[in-house]
Scaffold this motif. Structure first.
Motif, short mmCIF file in Angstrom:
data_model
loop_
_atom_site.label_atom_id
_atom_site.label_comp_id
_atom_site.label_asym_id
_atom_site.label_seq_id
_atom_site.Cartn_x
_atom_site.Cartn_y
_atom_site.Cartn_z
N THR A 163 14.47 9.24 -19.36
CA THR A 163 13.09 9.16 -18.89
C THR A 163 12.97 9.77 -17.50
O THR A 163 13.81 9.56 -16.64
CB THR A 163 12.61 7.70 -18.84
N ARG A 164 11.93 10.51 -17.31
CA ARG A 164 11.62 11.09 -16.01
C ARG A 164 10.30 10.49 -15.57
O ARG A 164 9.29 10.61 -16.27
CB ARG A 164 11.52 12.61 -16.13
N ARG A 165 10.32 9.86 -14.42
CA ARG A 165 9.09 9.22 -13.95
C ARG A 165 8.10 10.27 -13.50
O ARG A 165 8.46 11.25 -12.88
CB ARG A 165 9.40 8.27 -12.81
N ARG A 166 6.85 10.04 -13.79
CA ARG A 166 5.77 10.90 -13.34
C ARG A 166 4.79 10.04 -12.54
O ARG A 166 4.44 8.95 -12.96
CB ARG A 166 5.07 11.55 -14.52
N PHE A 167 4.38 10.57 -11.42
CA PHE A 167 3.50 9.82 -10.54
C PHE A 167 2.15 10.51 -10.46
O PHE A 167 2.07 11.74 -10.40
CB PHE A 167 4.11 9.72 -9.13
N THR A 168 1.10 9.72 -10.42
CA THR A 168 -0.24 10.29 -10.30
C THR A 168 -0.45 10.78 -8.87
O THR A 168 0.24 10.34 -7.93
CB THR A 168 -1.32 9.24 -10.62
N ASN A 169 -1.40 11.67 -8.71
CA ASN A 169 -1.73 12.17 -7.37
C ASN A 169 -2.23 11.03 -6.49
O ASN A 169 -1.99 11.02 -5.28
CB ASN A 169 -2.77 13.28 -7.45
N GLU A 170 -2.92 10.07 -7.10
CA GLU A 170 -3.41 8.92 -6.34
C GLU A 170 -2.25 8.09 -5.79
O GLU A 170 -2.27 7.67 -4.63
CB GLU A 170 -4.29 8.05 -7.23
N PHE A 171 -1.22 7.85 -6.61
CA PHE A 171 -0.05 7.10 -6.15
C PHE A 171 0.64 7.84 -5.02
O PHE A 171 1.01 7.23 -4.01
CB PHE A 171 0.94 6.87 -7.30
N LYS A 172 0.79 9.16 -5.15
CA LYS A 172 1.43 9.96 -4.11
C LYS A 172 0.65 9.86 -2.81
O LYS A 172 1.23 9.68 -1.73
CB LYS A 172 1.54 11.42 -4.55
N ALA A 173 -0.67 9.96 -2.91
CA ALA A 173 -1.52 9.89 -1.72
C ALA A 173 -1.41 8.52 -1.05
O ALA A 173 -1.32 8.43 0.18
CB ALA A 173 -2.97 10.19 -2.08
N GLN A 174 -1.40 7.46 -1.85
CA GLN A 174 -1.28 6.11 -1.29
C GLN A 174 0.08 5.91 -0.64
O GLN A 174 0.19 5.25 0.40
CB GLN A 174 -1.51 5.06 -2.39
N ALA A 175 1.14 6.46 -1.25
CA ALA A 175 2.48 6.34 -0.69
C ALA A 175 2.56 7.05 0.67
O ALA A 175 3.10 6.51 1.63
CB ALA A 175 3.51 6.92 -1.65
N VAL A 176 1.99 8.24 0.75
CA VAL A 176 2.00 8.99 2.01
C VAL A 176 1.14 8.28 3.05
O VAL A 176 1.53 8.18 4.22
CB VAL A 176 1.51 10.44 1.78
N LYS A 177 0.02 7.74 2.63
CA LYS A 177 -0.84 7.00 3.56
C LYS A 177 -0.10 5.79 4.12
O LYS A 177 -0.16 5.52 5.32
CB LYS A 177 -2.11 6.55 2.83
N ARG A 178 0.61 5.08 3.25
CA ARG A 178 1.38 3.92 3.69
C ARG A 178 2.44 4.34 4.71
O ARG A 178 2.70 3.64 5.69
CB ARG A 178 2.04 3.26 2.49
N LEU A 179 3.04 5.50 4.46
CA LEU A 179 4.07 6.01 5.37
C LEU A 179 3.48 6.40 6.72
O LEU A 179 4.00 6.04 7.77
CB LEU A 179 4.78 7.21 4.74
N LEU A 180 2.38 7.14 6.71
CA LEU A 180 1.81 7.67 7.94
C LEU A 180 1.09 6.62 8.77
O LEU A 180 1.09 6.68 10.00
CB LEU A 180 0.86 8.82 7.62
N GLU A 181 0.46 5.66 8.10
CA GLU A 181 -0.35 4.67 8.83
C GLU A 181 0.34 3.33 9.03
O GLU A 181 -0.14 2.51 9.78
CB GLU A 181 -1.68 4.45 8.09
#
Length: 84
Positions: free
Chosen positions: A27-45
C-alpha cells in the motif's frame, strides 16, 4: 557473461526490501491537498520543529519538508503574480 539487470542493479546483488514490497502491491499512502496544507500550516504556525510535527502526523521528515518547500514556492509564485 551478461547478467540481467534488476531494480537494485545487477542480478547477483541483493534487492532492497522496500522495492520488493512496492512491486508486490504494497500500500502506498496518498494524501489530499487539504491534509498537506494543514500539515504545513501546523508546521509553520505551531512553533515546533519539523521532526516533531512529522512524528505527530506519522510522516517522514523528508515528506513534510517537501510539502513545505512546495507550499513556500507556490506562495512566492502567487505573490509575484499578484504584483504584475
Amino acid at each position: 557473461m551478461d547478467f540481467p539487470l534488476r531494480a537494485g542493479g545487477f542480478a547477483n546483488e541483493p534487492e532492497h526490501p522496500r522495492r520488493a514490497i512496492w512491486r508486490r502491491g504494497g500500500t502506498r499512502r496518498r494524501f489530499t491537498n487539504e491534509f498537506k496544507a494543514q500539515a504545513v500550516k501546523r508546521l509553520l504556525e505551531g512553533g515546533r520543529g519539523l521532526s516533531e510535527v512529522a512524528t505527530e502526523l506519522g510522516l517522514s521528515t523528508g515528506q513534510l519538508s517537501a510539502w513545505r518547500t512546495e507550499h513556500l514556492d507556490t506562495s512566492k509564485y502567487l505573490a509575484a503574480s499578484a504584483l504584475r
